[in-house]
Every structure is written in structure tokens, then in C-alpha cells.
Design an enzyme around this catalytic site. Sequence first.
Site, PDB file in Angstrom:
ATOM      1  N   GLU A 117       0.664  -1.030  -0.032  1.00  0.00           N
ATOM      2  CA  GLU A 117       0.000  -0.173   0.013  1.00  0.00           C
ATOM      3  C   GLU A 117       0.819   1.093   0.005  1.00  0.00           C
ATOM      4  O   GLU A 117       0.635   2.286  -0.657  1.00  0.00           O
ATOM      5  CB  GLU A 117      -0.923  -0.061   1.222  1.00  0.00           C
ATOM      6  CG  GLU A 117      -2.002  -1.186   1.203  1.00  0.00           C
ATOM      7  CD  GLU A 117      -1.407  -2.326   1.958  1.00  0.00           C
ATOM      8  OE1 GLU A 117      -2.221  -2.850   2.592  1.00  0.00           O
ATOM      9  OE2 GLU A 117      -0.197  -2.252   2.294  1.00  0.00           O
ATOM     10  N   GLU A 137      -3.624  -5.423  17.987  1.00  0.00           N
ATOM     11  CA  GLU A 137      -2.403  -6.295  17.340  1.00  0.00           C
ATOM     12  C   GLU A 137      -1.294  -6.757  18.197  1.00  0.00           C
ATOM     13  O   GLU A 137      -0.721  -7.711  17.977  1.00  0.00           O
ATOM     14  CB  GLU A 137      -1.815  -5.018  16.523  1.00  0.00           C
ATOM     15  CG  GLU A 137      -0.758  -5.539  15.234  1.00  0.00           C
ATOM     16  CD  GLU A 137      -0.403  -4.987  14.358  1.00  0.00           C
ATOM     17  OE1 GLU A 137      -1.001  -4.746  13.120  1.00  0.00           O
ATOM     18  OE2 GLU A 137       0.476  -4.189  14.452  1.00  0.00           O
ATOM     19  N   LYS A 183      -2.952 -10.550   3.563  1.00  0.00           N
ATOM     20  CA  LYS A 183      -2.161  -9.524   2.629  1.00  0.00           C
ATOM     21  C   LYS A 183      -1.394 -10.604   1.656  1.00  0.00           C
ATOM     22  O   LYS A 183      -1.543 -10.327   0.430  1.00  0.00           O
ATOM     23  CB  LYS A 183      -0.959  -9.051   3.388  1.00  0.00           C
ATOM     24  CG  LYS A 183      -1.427  -7.857   4.353  1.00  0.00           C
ATOM     25  CD  LYS A 183      -0.392  -7.445   5.481  1.00  0.00           C
ATOM     26  CE  LYS A 183       0.734  -7.023   4.844  1.00  0.00           C
ATOM     27  NZ  LYS A 183       1.629  -6.494   5.775  1.00  0.00           N
TER      28      LYS A 183
END
Length: 506
Positions: free
Chosen positions: A197, A336, A477
Amino acid sequence: MTDAPAALWNALETLEFPTLGALFAVPGRLDRYCTTLDLPGGPIRFDWSKTHLFPAAEAILARLAEAQGLAEKRRQLIEGEAINNTEGRAAEHTAQRGVGAPASVVEAEALHERMQGLVEAIHEGLFGEVRSLIHIGIGGSALGPALAIDALTRDGARVAVHVVSNIDGCALEAAFRGCDPATTMIAVASKTFTTTETMTNAASALDWLREGGVDDPYGRVVALTASPEKAVEWGVDDTRVLPFSESVGGRYSLWSSIGFPIALAIGFEGFAEFLAGAAAIDHHFIEAPIDSNVVVRAAFADLLYTQAFKCQTRAVFAYDERLALFPDYLQQLEMESNGKRVTADGQPLTRPSAPVTWGGVGTDAQHAVFQLLHQGTHMIPVDFLAIKIPGHDLDPLHHQILLSNCFAQGAALMAGKASDDGARAYPGNRPSATFLAEDLNPATLGALIAFHEHRTFVSAALLGINPFDQFGVELGKAIAKQIDAGDGEGFDPSTEALLAAAGLRG
């Protein structure tokens, strides 16, 4: 002989907890659970008195801390040992603010001096007129800078910073509309300098500079990375590459070169104050005894609610518009870090890990989600963040109403209100904690962020998990890269149909 963690968790889960009202009937509660620390940016009051912490629960949690080796893990963290065992490296974000292994502190200081030189060169006009910076990153490379810049530049910035993280081109185009290519620099923030990205957005930003008449677009780029050789290979001159250590994780990285946009916006002297505020919390966390350690107390309350009360979420509400992005920042930091299903040694985690962190801004949230907090069937611990000195020059009535609402919500959650009409009854006995800072400045913000880093670490230590890896973000991803490369086949029927409907399948 150290107690077994399983027996201690069971003792906590089976403990009988008095109501908050009953706890306040015990003399000295406020003195025990409300602490004010004098910090570089001004005092911060940490009030955990409206939680269900009480001596019997704390005693169990303190024994758990001993059984799980909290003191040793804290030492490993601060001294730069490989506490991130799954990736075989240290987690040295505290060294970035001067607290850690001496060699790591020296390295961090040298890299900060390099960053300071570039920041001051830009401010002095050595790169021509620079009015804007487009900072391109994602996750920890964007959330921290976005929070700090939004919080600290409401009265103006030395350079206007636009933080772009989303791959959706609408985000980048919005930044372009606020900038002139002739007076704009680009910061590309990526630990590996390979993040899809970020690098896609960076390439589009170079095109925008080129199309805007900039002859040497790469000459307007600053790279923030732990892989400086990749940045140079991509086209950034070495003099504009600001490295940081591989031992600094993404969501803990705003103290490093990732903080470049913060320093550019507020000046390096302000960034140094930001580091100093965080370092003061580091010292408190290291030096204060458990029974007066505000970081450990917060983590104890968090574990009490996830483990004994089985709360699945924790809400954070900033009663200050300048801290509007604080809940977003905490979502990544906490979820996370501690959203894990195995222990640090790879065994299944047999109890709840991190709660879902969510929140918003007061007083807006009062008219949206507080209905559920007060009368819903869920118990949701709430954190309130407030600042004594307002960030505006309007009628003081604005701030008076803001703070009175903040404190009223905590009081109402605790006290409740009986009624024969069930629709108008409030059960009460609902917990909250309150941070009240004297002022919002770089040092205060640094202290608040460091506090939450260590709070997250203590929870992880008692659960026996590694808060410094994040393998859970990788699978999606990897599949996305397969699809982009045309290699993805054999997905479930729903995914295949979606790909075809979106034109990603022939």
C-alpha cells in the site's frame, strides 16, 4: 514456592467482588486508587477508584505477576534482550527516548541527531520553500504520526502535514488537493520499504510531483525505514534516508525516525519534549512499586474485567477534540499486540486475550453509544481522557460543559438510578477510569502514549503472550498479493463470485 498461574486465574475468577458503591464505603479508597504524577508536561491524575479493583483482587494479580515473571520480562524489555522471541529480536522503543541498553540509547540519539539535521535544514529553507508534507505510511507508520500531529498542531504547524495510509486513491487525492507540488515534500514510511500500500501510494505521489512541474521528484522524498539500502535502491538519496533500528516495532515506532513528520510539524524541540514525557513514564514503570505503579494498576484492572467479569470490549472516550484519534491509535496498539491465541512458547491460550478496543469523542459519543453503556446488557469498562486547560480561546463555558459531562458520565455509570419503570432504570455498578491532565502538550501526549504501551505489555506478560509480533495480519495480505498477481485460484464460491463481480476475474 511460586503459585501456579492456573490456580491464581481460578482464584480471581471465583473471587466475590463488592459493588462499586460498597467499595467506596471503605475509608481511603480514593487515596489508594487515585494517583497524580508530576510529569514534564504537567501533572496527570490517574483515577482507577471507580473500578472493581480492591486489595483481595490486587493480591491475586500481584501473585500472578510474580508467577509469570513480570519483573524479569520488564528487565528484558528495558535492557534490550530478545523478548520478541517469535521473531528473535528485542523490542527497543524505550531506547528511543533514552531508557534502555546503553548502546541502543547511543544509536537512537545519533539517529535523532540525523533527523534533527534534516528537519532544521527544511525549516531553514535549504530545500526551498516547503509548506506541506505528505506522509505516506500504514498501520504504525501512520497512526502514531497522525495522532500526534492532529493533537499538537490545532493552532498551526511549521509545516502542514497530511498523513495518507489508505490504498484507496481517494485518500491520496484529498492530500493532493491541500498541497502545491512546488512547495510539498513526501515522506515514505515503511520499515521494510516493501509494503504494498505504501509503495503504491508513494509511486503515485511521485507522478503527482512530476505532473506538477517538479523536475526531480525523488529530490523531494524523505525515506523513513529500517531498510535504508532498499530506499536508496528505490531512488532516495542517502542524505534523505532516516533509518531506525530493526528492533523498533511498527506500532511502537513513532519515537524513532517515523516521528519525522511530528518533528517537522512542531519543531524538533517539541519532539524532544514528546520523548521526555514518554521517558518519565518509563522511569515510573521501572521504579515504582507494584502497589503504587499506575501502569501495573491499569493492566490489573484490564485483566480483572476480561478474565473475572468476562468483558469482551473496553471503551475509550477522549473528552478533548485534540485527542480524537487516540482511540484509533489504541486499537492497533492493544489489539495487534495482545490479540493472540497462543502463548509466547506456542501453546494454546486457554483464556481470553485482549478485549476489543473501541471509542470516540465526548460529548458526541454520549448521543450515540452511551445508551448501551448505561442500560445495555453488556458490562463495558470505560476510560475517560480529559484535559484541564482548554485548547481554544472561546467562552470558558464550552470547556466547563465538556468536563462536567465527562465527570458526570463516570458518576452515572457507577451510581445508576433505580426506577419502577424498567425503561428508565439504570443498573449502575459499571466501571470507569479517568485520566485528567493539566495541559495537552508534546510531553503530556508522550506520557499518555508510553503509559498505554507499558499497560499493554503488562497485560501480555501476565497472560504469557508475546505482544511484539503480529503474524495475524499476514495471511490476508498474502492472498491479496496472489489475486493481484493473477495466481489466486480455487477460492470459496463466494470469493470467486466477488472477484468476478468486481471485474478481477476474466
